[in-house]
Structures are given as structure tokens and as C-alpha cells.
Design a protein around this motif. Structure first.
Motif, PDB file in Angstrom:
ATOM      1  N   ILE A 240     -16.264   6.280  17.065  1.00 27.01           N
ATOM      2  CA  ILE A 240     -16.448   6.586  15.645  1.00 27.01           C
ATOM      3  C   ILE A 240     -16.713   8.074  15.440  1.00 27.01           C
ATOM      4  CG2 ILE A 240     -17.983   6.254  13.670  1.00 27.01           C
ATOM      5  CD1 ILE A 240     -18.302   3.346  14.547  1.00 27.01           C
ATOM      6  N   GLU A 241     -17.605   8.650  16.240  1.00 19.64           N
ATOM      7  CA  GLU A 241     -17.933  10.072  16.107  1.00 19.64           C
ATOM      8  C   GLU A 241     -16.730  10.942  16.442  1.00 19.64           C
ATOM      9  OE1 GLU A 241     -20.665  11.563  14.834  1.00 19.64           O
ATOM     10  OE2 GLU A 241     -21.072   9.482  14.273  1.00 19.64           O
ATOM     11  N   SER A 242     -15.972  10.553  17.462  1.00 21.31           N
ATOM     12  CA  SER A 242     -14.779  11.307  17.842  1.00 21.31           C
ATOM     13  C   SER A 242     -13.744  11.279  16.725  1.00 21.31           C
ATOM     14  CB  SER A 242     -14.184  10.731  19.129  1.00 21.31           C
ATOM     15  OG  SER A 242     -12.997  11.402  19.486  1.00 21.31           O
ATOM     16  N   ASP A 243     -13.562  10.105  16.107  1.00 20.01           N
ATOM     17  CA  ASP A 243     -12.588   9.983  15.017  1.00 20.01           C
ATOM     18  C   ASP A 243     -13.040  10.750  13.771  1.00 20.01           C
ATOM     19  OD1 ASP A 243     -10.790   8.552  16.473  1.00 20.01           O
ATOM     20  OD2 ASP A 243     -11.206   6.616  15.544  1.00 20.01           O
ATOM     21  N   LYS A 244     -14.335  10.794  13.508  1.00 24.31           N
ATOM     22  CA  LYS A 244     -14.823  11.576  12.375  1.00 24.31           C
ATOM     23  C   LYS A 244     -14.468  13.043  12.545  1.00 24.31           C
ATOM     24  CE  LYS A 244     -18.769   8.726  10.925  1.00 24.31           C
ATOM     25  NZ  LYS A 244     -20.257   8.669  10.832  1.00 24.31           N
ATOM     26  N   ALA A 245     -14.634  13.556  13.767  1.00 24.69           N
ATOM     27  CA  ALA A 245     -14.280  14.951  14.044  1.00 24.69           C
ATOM     28  C   ALA A 245     -12.773  15.160  13.898  1.00 24.69           C
ATOM     29  CB  ALA A 245     -14.738  15.333  15.454  1.00 24.69           C
ATOM     30  N   LEU A 246     -11.984  14.176  14.349  1.00 24.63           N
ATOM     31  CA  LEU A 246     -10.526  14.258  14.217  1.00 24.63           C
ATOM     32  C   LEU A 246     -10.112  14.309  12.749  1.00 24.63           C
ATOM     33  CD1 LEU A 246      -7.587  14.019  15.218  1.00 24.63           C
ATOM     34  CD2 LEU A 246      -7.926  11.526  15.298  1.00 24.63           C
ATOM     35  N   TYR A 247     -10.669  13.417  11.928  1.00 31.52           N
ATOM     36  CA  TYR A 247     -10.298  13.370  10.515  1.00 31.52           C
ATOM     37  C   TYR A 247     -10.727  14.638   9.781  1.00 31.52           C
ATOM     38  CZ  TYR A 247      -9.641   8.418  11.585  1.00 31.52           C
ATOM     39  OH  TYR A 247      -9.221   7.239  12.153  1.00 31.52           O
ATOM     40  N   ARG A 248     -11.877  15.198  10.147  1.00 36.90           N
ATOM     41  CA  ARG A 248     -12.309  16.465   9.538  1.00 36.90           C
ATOM     42  C   ARG A 248     -11.296  17.568   9.843  1.00 36.90           C
ATOM     43  NH1 ARG A 248     -17.611  14.918  11.204  1.00 36.90           N
ATOM     44  NH2 ARG A 248     -17.390  16.203  13.073  1.00 36.90           N
ATOM     45  N   HIS A 249     -10.839  17.595  11.091  1.00 37.06           N
ATOM     46  CA  HIS A 249      -9.870  18.608  11.512  1.00 37.06           C
ATOM     47  C   HIS A 249      -8.557  18.450  10.742  1.00 37.06           C
ATOM     48  CE1 HIS A 249      -7.721  21.348  14.190  1.00 37.06           C
ATOM     49  NE2 HIS A 249      -6.768  20.436  14.297  1.00 37.06           N
ATOM     50  N   LEU A 250      -8.084  17.222  10.617  1.00 36.82           N
ATOM     51  CA  LEU A 250      -6.823  16.979   9.923  1.00 36.82           C
ATOM     52  C   LEU A 250      -6.924  17.352   8.448  1.00 36.82           C
ATOM     53  CD1 LEU A 250      -5.807  13.540  11.523  1.00 36.82           C
ATOM     54  CD2 LEU A 250      -4.991  15.824  12.144  1.00 36.82           C
ATOM     55  N   ARG A 251      -8.023  16.977   7.818  1.00 33.60           N
ATOM     56  CA  ARG A 251      -8.189  17.289   6.392  1.00 33.60           C
ATOM     57  C   ARG A 251      -8.360  18.793   6.168  1.00 33.60           C
ATOM     58  NH1 ARG A 251     -11.658  12.355   6.581  1.00 33.60           N
ATOM     59  NH2 ARG A 251     -10.420  10.683   5.653  1.00 33.60           N
ATOM     60  N   LYS A 252      -9.040  19.452   7.071  1.00 34.11           N
ATOM     61  CA  LYS A 252      -9.248  20.897   6.950  1.00 34.11           C
ATOM     62  C   LYS A 252      -7.915  21.628   6.904  1.00 34.11           C
ATOM     63  CE  LYS A 252     -11.286  24.870   9.334  1.00 34.11           C
ATOM     64  NZ  LYS A 252     -12.086  25.323  10.514  1.00 34.11           N
ATOM     65  N   HIS A 253      -6.970  21.162   7.700  1.00 34.85           N
ATOM     66  CA  HIS A 253      -5.672  21.827   7.782  1.00 34.85           C
ATOM     67  C   HIS A 253      -4.605  21.111   6.954  1.00 34.85           C
ATOM     68  CE1 HIS A 253      -7.175  24.629  10.754  1.00 34.85           C
ATOM     69  NE2 HIS A 253      -7.736  23.614  11.381  1.00 34.85           N
ATOM     70  N   ARG A 254      -5.066  20.230   6.058  1.00 27.61           N
ATOM     71  CA  ARG A 254      -4.188  19.530   5.097  1.00 27.61           C
ATOM     72  C   ARG A 254      -3.049  18.813   5.809  1.00 27.61           C
ATOM     73  NH1 ARG A 254      -2.828  23.564   0.290  1.00 27.61           N
ATOM     74  NH2 ARG A 254      -2.298  21.573  -0.721  1.00 27.61           N
ATOM     75  N   ILE A 255      -3.411  18.095   6.857  1.00 29.30           N
ATOM     76  CA  ILE A 255      -2.442  17.335   7.647  1.00 29.30           C
ATOM     77  C   ILE A 255      -2.550  15.865   7.272  1.00 29.30           C
ATOM     78  CG2 ILE A 255      -1.822  16.594   9.982  1.00 29.30           C
ATOM     79  CD1 ILE A 255      -2.939  19.294  10.976  1.00 29.30           C
ATOM     80  N   ARG A 256      -1.448  15.300   6.782  1.00 29.44           N
ATOM     81  CA  ARG A 256      -1.438  13.871   6.495  1.00 29.44           C
ATOM     82  C   ARG A 256      -1.451  13.083   7.799  1.00 29.44           C
ATOM     83  NH1 ARG A 256       3.552  12.738   2.773  1.00 29.44           N
ATOM     84  NH2 ARG A 256       4.397  14.575   3.827  1.00 29.44           N
ATOM     85  N   PHE A 257      -2.025  11.879   7.742  1.00 31.53           N
ATOM     86  CA  PHE A 257      -2.073  11.078   8.961  1.00 31.53           C
ATOM     87  C   PHE A 257      -2.047   9.597   8.620  1.00 31.53           C
ATOM     88  CE2 PHE A 257      -6.427  11.901   7.668  1.00 31.53           C
ATOM     89  CZ  PHE A 257      -7.062  10.667   7.801  1.00 31.53           C
ATOM     90  N   VAL A 258      -1.623   8.813   9.593  1.00 29.10           N
ATOM     91  CA  VAL A 258      -1.610   7.366   9.463  1.00 29.10           C
ATOM     92  C   VAL A 258      -1.984   6.782  10.823  1.00 29.10           C
ATOM     93  CG1 VAL A 258       0.860   7.238  10.030  1.00 29.10           C
ATOM     94  CG2 VAL A 258      -0.221   5.358   8.779  1.00 29.10           C
ATOM     95  N   LYS A 259      -2.721   5.686  10.795  1.00 31.56           N
ATOM     96  CA  LYS A 259      -3.071   4.996  12.041  1.00 31.56           C
ATOM     97  C   LYS A 259      -2.289   3.693  12.116  1.00 31.56           C
ATOM     98  CE  LYS A 259      -7.294   4.968  13.613  1.00 31.56           C
ATOM     99  NZ  LYS A 259      -8.740   4.670  13.779  1.00 31.56           N
ATOM    100  N   ILE A 260      -1.663   3.471  13.270  1.00 37.67           N
ATOM    101  CA  ILE A 260      -0.889   2.261  13.500  1.00 37.67           C
ATOM    102  C   ILE A 260      -1.437   1.559  14.730  1.00 37.67           C
ATOM    103  CG2 ILE A 260       1.406   1.321  13.963  1.00 37.67           C
ATOM    104  CD1 ILE A 260       2.584   3.860  12.708  1.00 37.67           C
ATOM    105  N   HIS A 261      -1.848   0.307  14.566  1.00 36.29           N
ATOM    106  CA  HIS A 261      -2.356  -0.464  15.703  1.00 36.29           C
ATOM    107  C   HIS A 261      -1.209  -1.222  16.376  1.00 36.29           C
ATOM    108  CE1 HIS A 261      -6.180   0.092  13.428  1.00 36.29           C
ATOM    109  NE2 HIS A 261      -6.646   0.260  14.647  1.00 36.29           N
ATOM    110  N   THR A 262      -1.442  -1.603  17.610  1.00 33.22           N
ATOM    111  CA  THR A 262      -0.376  -2.234  18.394  1.00 33.22           C
ATOM    112  C   THR A 262       0.022  -3.606  17.864  1.00 33.22           C
ATOM    113  OG1 THR A 262      -2.051  -3.094  19.945  1.00 33.22           O
ATOM    114  CG2 THR A 262      -0.992  -1.005  20.519  1.00 33.22           C
ATOM    115  N   ASP A 263      -0.785  -4.194  16.990  1.00 33.13           N
ATOM    116  CA  ASP A 263      -0.430  -5.492  16.415  1.00 33.13           C
ATOM    117  C   ASP A 263       0.169  -5.352  15.020  1.00 33.13           C
ATOM    118  OD1 ASP A 263      -2.696  -4.687  15.089  1.00 33.13           O
ATOM    119  OD2 ASP A 263      -3.751  -6.598  15.244  1.00 33.13           O
ATOM    120  N   GLU A 264       0.505  -4.123  14.612  1.00 30.46           N
ATOM    121  CA  GLU A 264       1.072  -3.873  13.298  1.00 30.46           C
ATOM    122  C   GLU A 264       2.542  -3.465  13.409  1.00 30.46           C
ATOM    123  OE1 GLU A 264      -2.337  -2.235  10.390  1.00 30.46           O
ATOM    124  OE2 GLU A 264      -1.868  -0.871  12.032  1.00 30.46           O
ATOM    125  N   GLU A 265       3.245  -3.583  12.283  1.00 30.76           N
ATOM    126  CA  GLU A 265       4.629  -3.131  12.203  1.00 30.76           C
ATOM    127  C   GLU A 265       4.638  -1.649  11.817  1.00 30.76           C
ATOM    128  OE1 GLU A 265       7.781  -3.994  12.631  1.00 30.76           O
ATOM    129  OE2 GLU A 265       7.251  -5.899  13.577  1.00 30.76           O
TER     130      GLU A 265
END
Length: 278
Positions: A240-265
Motif C-alpha cells: 500500500i505504501e509503495s503504491d501510494k508513492a507510485l501514484y504520487r509520482h504519476l500524478r505529479k508528472h500528469r501521467i495517466r495510469f490504469v491497473k489490470i489484474h490477471t483475472d480481468e480482461e
């Protein structure tokens, strides 16, 4: 090419060429444009086009206007490390290959240039820009069959080396599990970067396993341990803490993102990311 991959490619090609939503053939909105001028913000303008530096100086919101180019450059950078060799439904590496196929087919369908890259600590493979389905298939097969055990995906140095080799401004998809430290700041200065995070639900919400023998897929190091409820909770908190840091980094640089799990299409998740157009 094995039967599983052939089936995946047939399914993905059908989704892209037969199930596309909407009539607009331009799928990667927000890229492939030359800067034209600045003007004051009007109701209905895309807020992503606001120039915040000029807005702050003039104390009024201003947006950037662009001229659309004839074709886009779409790049799929697949981050291939040992951690992709894991999954409860299917391994993450297979999902990364499917995402690359969707993006490649979509680019070809729209008449855009597609470039595939395989990256770990180095740029192991960089395809020439193409508009051919055969070339997309060849790249996806390379991703699906790549040997990832014993390798580490480096989202800093590996991607900095990719930056030096990409000469044309592109819509750049970085596809991987993002479990290592990430630095996309340099890429985001030149390209429109989109992060596609591929995860298995178990690695985010692990269950107690008792006495286990663990093997690090990147280094081969082994560990005998008792993975009880307390260990699972501690691991979950770390993710959770690692992902929070990741999302802060992505938002800071205005990078869109999506998470896809292995059980999803993956196709459905990407359609949602682009607001109904993939």
C-alpha cells in the motif's frame, strides 16, 4: 507460436477490429498534435490542456491549442523482470503480452506507427516503427516467450536508456507490474506517458500460507519462513505504501495510469481508460 498465444492473438484482433466503440478512429486522445497557440479557457475545454504556468502568471486560466498531426507514434515499452513470472489465474507476463497486442492492433487499425520495446536494465529489443500486423504479432510473441527469470525490470535506468533511443515524440505506454522504484519524469517531458500496471490480486492481498519456501524470481535467492497472518498484514501494508508513492509520482508528472489484474480482461480496462475508445 504456441496454441495459447495464437488463441490470444485471434481474440485480441477480433476485439480491436470488431468491437471498437465509437466512430472516431483516433484512439490515443491527447497526442499527435503540434502546438498552435494559447487562449483563455472557455467552458467545455479539456482541463488537461490548461497551461498552469501561464495561468498562474496571468491569474486567468489559459489552454494550449494544437494542430492535429496526420499520424501518431505509439510505443509499447514492456518492462520484463522476473516478478512477471507469477499469477494465480495466469502469469502477469501473458497479460503484458495481451496489452501489447491490443495497443499494436489499435495503432495499425488507425493507421498509426507502432513501436514495441522490451526493457529490463537495458533496452533488449526495440522494433522499427510499423503499420503491419505481422510485425505486431512478431513483437507480441517476443514478449510472451521472453525469458524473465533472473532479470530485473529497471524503471529508472532501463527507461532512461529507452529515452535516448526514442527520437520521435510518442504516446508511450509503460507496461509492467511497477513493483520496483519508478522514475518516469524524463520520459514525461518529451512523450505522453501512460502507465499500465499489471498485477495479480494475491500479491496485493496475500493470505497466510504457513511454512513456505520462497524463491526470488529476479535473483534466485531462497528463503524458508513462516508466512502467518502477521506477515501477510505487514506485506500488505508495504504494498500500500509503495503504491501510494507510485501514484504520487504519476500524478505529479500528469501521467495517466490504469491497473489490470490477471483475472480481468485488458481490453475492457483500456476502453475505460480512453473513455470508450481503444
Amino acid at each position: 507460436m504456441n496454441r495459447r498465444l495464437k488463441t490470444l492473438l485471434i481474440k485480441t484482433k477480433r476485439q480491436v477490429f470488431s468491437e471498437m466503440i465509437g466512430n472516431n478512429p483516433s484512439i490515443f486522445h491527447g497526442e499527435g498534435y503540434d502546438f498552435s497557440e494559447l487562449r483563455e479557457y472557455q467552458v467545455g475545454d479539456d482541463i488537461r490542456k490548461i497551461d498552469w504556468t501561464i495561468t498562474a502568471k496571468l491569474r486567468k486560466p489559459y489552454v494550449k491549442l494544437f494542430h492535429e498531426e496526420r499520424e501518431l507514434s505509439v510505443v509499447a515499452a514492456c518492462m520484463m523482470g522476473g516478478s512477471l513470472y507469477f499469477g494465480t489465474r495466469r502469469i502477469k507476463q501473458e497479460v503484458v503480452a495481451e496489452v501489447a497486442a491490443i495497443l499494436g492492433y489499435s495503432a495499425v487499425k488507425n493507421g498509426d506507427l507502432f513501436t514495441g520495446a522490451i526493457v529490463d536494465t537495458e533496452v533488449r529489443r526495440l522494433e522499427k516503427p510499423t503499420k503491419r500486423l505481422f510485425s505486431v504479432n512478431r513483437f507480441v510473441e517476443g514478449v510472451d516467450s521472453a525469458s524473465v527469470l533472473g532479470r530485473r525490470a529497471d524503471y529508472r535506468e532501463g527507461l532512461h536508456k529507452l529515452f535516448k533511443r526514442l527520437k520521435r515524440r510518442s504516446v508511450l505506454f509503460v507496461i509492467g507490474d511497477f513493483l520496483s522504484p519508478v522514475d518516469l519524469a524524463l520520459l514525461a517531458k518529451r512523450h505522453e506517458v501512460i502507465a499500465v500496471i499489471v498485477r495479480d490480486r494475491f500479491e496485493e492481498h496475500p493470505s497466510p500460507l504457513g511454512q513456505v519456501h520462497l524463491v526470488d524470481p529476479e535473483t534466485g535467492a531462497t528463503l524458508q519462513t513462516h508466512f502467518a497472518q502477521k506477515s501477510a498484514a505487514a506485506y500488505r501494508a508495504q504494498v500500500i505504501e509503495s503504491d501510494k508513492a507510485l501514484y504520487r509520482h504519476l500524478r505529479k508528472h500528469r501521467i495517466r495510469f490504469v491497473k489490470i489484474h490477471t483475472d480481468e480482461e485488458p481490453f475492457g480496462r483500456l476502453v475505460k481508460l480512453f473513455g470508450g475508445r481503444v
